[in-house]
Design a protein around this motif. Structure first.
Motif, mmCIF file in Angstrom:
data_model
loop_
_atom_site.group_PDB
_atom_site.id
_atom_site.type_symbol
_atom_site.label_atom_id
_atom_site.label_comp_id
_atom_site.label_asym_id
_atom_site.label_seq_id
_atom_site.Cartn_x
_atom_site.Cartn_y
_atom_site.Cartn_z
ATOM 1 N N VAL A 252 -33.272 25.284 74.701
ATOM 2 C CA VAL A 252 -33.504 24.082 75.505
ATOM 3 C C VAL A 252 -32.172 23.443 75.889
ATOM 4 N N GLY B 28 -46.995 25.418 80.482
ATOM 5 C CA GLY B 28 -46.091 25.239 79.355
ATOM 6 C C GLY B 28 -45.141 26.403 79.205
ATOM 7 N N ASP B 29 -44.233 26.271 78.247
ATOM 8 C CA ASP B 29 -43.241 27.307 77.986
ATOM 9 C C ASP B 29 -43.035 27.378 76.481
ATOM 10 N N GLN C 179 -39.786 26.779 74.765
ATOM 11 C CA GLN C 179 -39.317 25.409 74.598
ATOM 12 C C GLN C 179 -40.177 24.635 73.596
ATOM 13 N N SER C 180 -40.806 25.339 72.677
ATOM 14 C CA SER C 180 -41.606 24.694 71.636
ATOM 15 C C SER C 180 -40.672 24.185 70.539
ATOM 16 N N LYS D 186 -34.675 17.385 76.462
ATOM 17 C CA LYS D 186 -35.734 18.238 76.994
ATOM 18 C C LYS D 186 -36.397 17.536 78.185
ATOM 19 N N GLY D 187 -36.579 18.274 79.264
ATOM 20 C CA GLY D 187 -37.175 17.703 80.463
ATOM 21 C C GLY D 187 -36.166 17.099 81.416
ATOM 22 N N GLN E 21 -47.016 23.592 75.267
ATOM 23 C CA GLN E 21 -46.428 24.095 74.029
ATOM 24 C C GLN E 21 -46.211 22.990 73.005
ATOM 25 N N ASP E 22 -46.323 21.719 73.415
ATOM 26 C CA ASP E 22 -46.087 20.600 72.507
ATOM 27 C C ASP E 22 -47.359 20.118 71.805
ATOM 28 N N ASP F 56 -49.944 19.279 80.855
ATOM 29 C CA ASP F 56 -48.553 19.696 81.035
ATOM 30 C C ASP F 56 -47.893 19.796 79.660
ATOM 31 N N GLU F 57 -46.783 20.541 79.582
ATOM 32 C CA GLU F 57 -46.057 20.746 78.319
ATOM 33 C C GLU F 57 -47.018 21.204 77.213
ATOM 34 N N ASN G 175 -41.252 20.917 68.860
ATOM 35 C CA ASN G 175 -41.826 19.742 68.200
ATOM 36 C C ASN G 175 -42.575 20.109 66.928
#
Length: 355
Positions: free
Chosen positions: A253, A52-53, A56-57, A204-205, A26-27, A23-24, A59
């Motif tokens: 975000v 992922g998206d 929304q990257s 985020k989240g 993109q991180d 999950d996530e 990090n």
């Protein structure tokens, strides 16, 4: 170290599996991608499923880059991709504003989003004026607290349904002042039942019925985007273009945390380029007043000093308007002129207003 152990054949039994779910996505950074490839290279040849998206990257400070996401097919071939284009959280106006913000970004996967909801509140941008840093911050915090108070009193929301998002807490006056001003008004903050004040990264989240983005202003270290372009930890991997692109994604975000109402507060004298990019999808208000439509009512003179004798009997000070907004003034005249007195109420005519 985990990747090295896997590549050496150590501890394979402990991670044997048929499916790997991420999950996530993109991180992930380069090292995590290599660990993932090591997991997939085991004898069982597990299947990879990733969600992922890249929009929304955010990090980059720890090595995550949207290019890793967009290169998924090349890194994990053969692969199939499915786009999730329906937004189940935000009202249409916010979805459209977010799409406008991210339109034609070279580093991102192009996609068309639509809101599951068919109606909702139009996002509002509040342009806050101030003749100095002090008055701008004071007026901005007043604007934000007024929005919170109205959301509770008029819209009937619980404080916990309201989220105020700031760019950063370290070095910014906004988080502390928002907390204290809301407390002064009897509005709980910081607890499970109170108004949340969060950085965009920590938000985020999460989501809230009402989101207020504070200080979406240019040329500030605590604005959107931040004017601080380098950091010791990221100087080796970041460059100005990638940092600017990530600031844009961070703002995306922030505005997409809302499920119902979005308010964005900006500096009327330094409006963020991100606010300009969503202009077609928002309604704009001017604070503390719109000189073309209304006449402000002065609530009193907060402070004044008569020390500018070389200007021929002048006075500088701060005036507060009804609602708590403040602006500075310079009164120029001749010796013996009647000056404004603290605590008094006045009607002023023939004012010359600067930016």
């Amino acid at each position: 170290e985990a990747r090295r152990l896997l590549e050496n054949g150590t501890g394979i039994d402990a991670v044997a599996c048929d499916h790997v779910l991420v999950d996530e996505f993109q991180d992930l950074d380069d090292q995590q991608i290599r660990l993932l490839q090591a997991l997939l290279g085991q004898d069982a040849q597990p299947h990879l499923y990733a969600v992922g998206d890249d929009w929304q990257s955010i990090n980059g400070f720890r090595g995550a880059r949207p290019e890793i996401f967009s290169e998924f097919d090349r890194r994990f071939t053969p692969a199939e991709s499915t786009q999730l284009t329906r937004n189940y959280r935000c009202p249409p106006g916010v979805v459209d504003a977010g799409a406008a913000l991210m339109r034609d970004r070279e580093e991102l996967v192009s996609k068309t989003l639509e809101a599951d909801a068919t109606s909702g509140l139009t996002p509002v941008v509040h342009r806050v004026a101030g003749s100095s840093e002090f008055t701008y911050v004071a007026n901005a915090v007043t604007c934000i607290c007024n929005l919170v108070e109205a959301s509770i009193a008029e819209a009937g929301r619980a404080p916990a349904e309201i989220l105020v998002i700031v760019r950063n807490k370290l070095g910014s006056p906004f988080p502390g002042k928002i907390h204290s001003r809301l407390q002064d008004r009897g509005i709980e903050t910081g607890s499970a039942d109170g108004v949340r004040v969060s950085t965009a990264h920590r938000a985020k989240g999460t989501e809230a019925e009402h989101v207020i983005v504070a200080n979406a202003a240019a040329d500030r270290t605590d604005g959107f985007p931040t004017s601080e372009r380098t950091h010791e930890l990221t100087a080796l991997v970041d460059h100005e273009q990638s940092v600017a692109a990530e600031e844009r994604r961070l703002f995306y975000v922030a505005i997409t945390r809302t499920a119902e109402q979005l308010d964005v507060q900006t500096d009327a004298n330094a409006i963020s380029e991100f606010v300009d990019d969503i202009d077609e999808h928002v309604r704009t208000t001017h604070q503390p007043f719109d000189i073309d439509q209304s006449r402000p009512t002065l609530d009193g003179v907060v402070s004044s000093t008569n020390t500018l004798a070389y200007w021929g009997g002048s006075q500088v000070g701060t005036i507060r308007l009804q609602g708590g907004y403040q602006f500075g003034y310079l009164l120029k005249g001749t010796t013996g002129q009647e000056f404004l007195e603290e605590g008094e109420r006045y009607r002023l005519q023939n004012l010359q207003l600067d930016s």
